[in-house]
Design an enzyme around this catalytic site. Structure first.
Site, PDB file in Angstrom:
ATOM      1  N   ASN A 257       0.823  -0.714  -0.204  1.00 49.47           N
ATOM      2  CA  ASN A 257      -0.106  -0.295  -0.225  1.00 49.47           C
ATOM      3  C   ASN A 257       1.094   1.256  -0.158  1.00 49.47           C
ATOM      4  OD1 ASN A 257      -1.770   2.619   0.604  1.00 49.47           O
ATOM      5  ND2 ASN A 257      -2.647   1.677   2.561  1.00 49.47           N
TER       6      ASN A 257
ATOM      7  N   LYS B 219       0.480   4.084  -0.646  1.00 51.14           N
ATOM      8  CA  LYS B 219      -0.713   5.667   0.417  1.00 51.14           C
ATOM      9  C   LYS B 219      -0.160   6.720  -0.365  1.00 51.14           C
ATOM     10  CE  LYS B 219       0.145   3.170   4.458  1.00 51.14           C
ATOM     11  NZ  LYS B 219      -0.538   2.958   6.110  1.00 51.14           N
TER      12      LYS B 219
ATOM     13  N   HIS C 190      -9.953   1.584   4.585  1.00 42.97           N
ATOM     14  CA  HIS C 190      -8.497   1.481   5.092  1.00 42.97           C
ATOM     15  C   HIS C 190      -9.170   2.894   5.986  1.00 42.97           C
ATOM     16  CE1 HIS C 190      -4.529   2.949   6.358  1.00 42.97           C
ATOM     17  NE2 HIS C 190      -3.950   2.081   5.779  1.00 42.97           N
TER      18      HIS C 190
ATOM     19  N   GLU D 126      -6.753   5.048   7.291  1.00 40.24           N
ATOM     20  CA  GLU D 126      -7.072   6.489   7.134  1.00 40.24           C
ATOM     21  C   GLU D 126      -8.478   6.654   6.699  1.00 40.24           C
ATOM     22  OE1 GLU D 126      -2.912   5.870   5.476  1.00 40.24           O
ATOM     23  OE2 GLU D 126      -2.072   5.391   7.124  1.00 40.24           O
TER      24      GLU D 126
ATOM     25  N   GLU E 214      -5.948  -4.859  10.640  1.00 45.55           N
ATOM     26  CA  GLU E 214      -5.021  -3.760  10.402  1.00 45.55           C
ATOM     27  C   GLU E 214      -5.410  -3.067  11.683  1.00 45.55           C
ATOM     28  OE1 GLU E 214      -2.737  -2.934   6.497  1.00 45.55           O
ATOM     29  OE2 GLU E 214      -4.927  -1.512   6.680  1.00 45.55           O
TER      30      GLU E 214
ATOM     31  N   GLY F 227       2.323   2.014  10.448  1.00 45.12           N
ATOM     32  CA  GLY F 227       3.179   3.463  10.949  1.00 45.12           C
ATOM     33  C   GLY F 227       3.777   3.892  11.714  1.00 45.12           C
TER      34      GLY F 227
ATOM     35  N   SER G 103       3.045  -2.276  10.285  1.00 47.18           N
ATOM     36  CA  SER G 103       4.412  -1.975  10.743  1.00 47.18           C
ATOM     37  C   SER G 103       4.887  -3.845  10.411  1.00 47.18           C
ATOM     38  CB  SER G 103       4.812  -2.359  11.875  1.00 47.18           C
ATOM     39  OG  SER G 103       4.295   0.045  12.218  1.00 47.18           O
TER      40      SER G 103
HETATM   41  P1  PGA Z   1       2.854   0.246   7.821  1.00 46.35           P
HETATM   42  O1  PGA Z   1       1.086   0.535   7.298  1.00 46.35           O
HETATM   43  O2  PGA Z   1       3.043  -1.283   7.138  1.00 46.35           O
HETATM   44  O3  PGA Z   1       2.976   0.943   7.252  1.00 46.35           O
HETATM   45  O4  PGA Z   1       2.610   0.361   9.037  1.00 46.35           O
HETATM   46  C1  PGA Z   1      -0.191  -0.848   6.541  1.00 46.35           C
HETATM   47  C2  PGA Z   1      -1.468  -0.218   5.680  1.00 46.35           C
HETATM   48  O5  PGA Z   1      -1.430   0.974   6.311  1.00 46.35           O
HETATM   49  O6  PGA Z   1      -1.824  -0.694   5.256  1.00 46.35           O
END
Ligand code: PGA
Length: 248
Positions: A9, A11, A94, A96, A166, A172, A211
């Site tokens: 992803n 982003k 997601h 976010e 998630e 993140g 992460s």
């Molecule tokens: P990350 O993000 O691996 O940077 O924690 C995962 C995601 O948001 O899909």
């Protein structure tokens, strides 16, 4: 046996140039195994990626999709448009999107249905915040997010969908759920689906996200109900992403 799936992803990162070089580096370094591999890129790079991945096992996905089919929805991108640019997958819900852009369980369910209607496989993202985990609400939150989709789309819809668990507190942050913490929730998700349809529960891919990196991927991916990863930060580096893929 469920097929594993490793999905990046990206982003809102990169440029036209870096998206192309990252894509090429992934394709060049890829020793294709039994697992599937995909990247979810910003909309504006999908056309480039469609061309670059045409003869490769690397699939392309979008990071969101409109909750309507077409019409006066300024700024939105429909599932038909995604299909036109070779998207096999679209993330929906997601955290976010839920946190910063007001996506609700209902709008996520509508996005899920729009993707599926066009043959784009929805990747339903669900997960609890730290406050919810600390309040022992993890299973209630994940169930509520899952049930909203099942109510609107029907349980059969999950026969052609992917789920990504998630935990928001792990996204993140560098903090990963432990193998057992993640497995516990993955198992509960599969059981909830299994209570409605065991065959679908046995088949559906449930990815872990938050992460994930080369150092922790093997442990997480070795758990019985973890069928792959949705990878943010570590997917922006071809070698890290490939190391995760090759550790499946
Ligand atoms: P990350 O993000 O691996 O940077 O924690 C995962 C995601 O948001 O899909």
């Amino acid at each position: 046996m469920r097929q594993s799936l490793i999905m990046g992803n990206w982003k809102m990162n990169g440029s036209a140039e870096s998206a192309k070089s990252l894509c090429n580096a992934i394709i060049e370094g890829l020793n294709t195994g039994d697992a599937g591999i995909a990247v979810c890129a910003p909309y504006v790079y999908l056309a480039d990626l469609q061309a670059l991945t045409a003869d490769s096992p690397l699939a392309v996905g979008a990071q969101n999709v409109a909750d309507q089919a077409s019409g006066a929805y300024t700024g939105e991108i429909s599932a038909t448009m995604l299909k036109e640019f070779g998207c096999e997958y679209a993330l929906v819900g997601h955290s976010e999107r839920r946190t910063y852009y007001g996506d609700t369980d209902e709008s996520v369910a509508a996005r899920f249905c729009q993707a599926q209607a066009e043959g784009v496989v929805p990747v339903l993202c669900i997960g609890e915040t730290l406050a919810e985990r600390e309040a022992n609400e993890t299973f209630n939150v994940v169930n509520r997010q899952l049930d909203a989709v099942i109510e609107k789309a029907g349980i059969e819809a999950l026969s052609n969908a992917v789920i990504a668990y998630e935990p928001v507190w792990a996204i993140g942050t560098g903090v990963t759920a432990s193998d057992d913490q993640a497995q516990e929730v993955h198992k509960a998700i599969r059981e909830r689906i299994g209570a409605k349809d065991q065959a679908i529960a046995d088949k559906i891919q449930i990815l872990y996200g938050g992460s994930m990196k080369p150092a922790n991927a093997k442990g997480l991916l070795g758990m019985a109900d973890i069928d792959g990863g949705l990878i943010g930060g570590a997917s922006l580096d071809a070698q890290s992403f490939l190391d995760i893929y090759h550790s499946v």
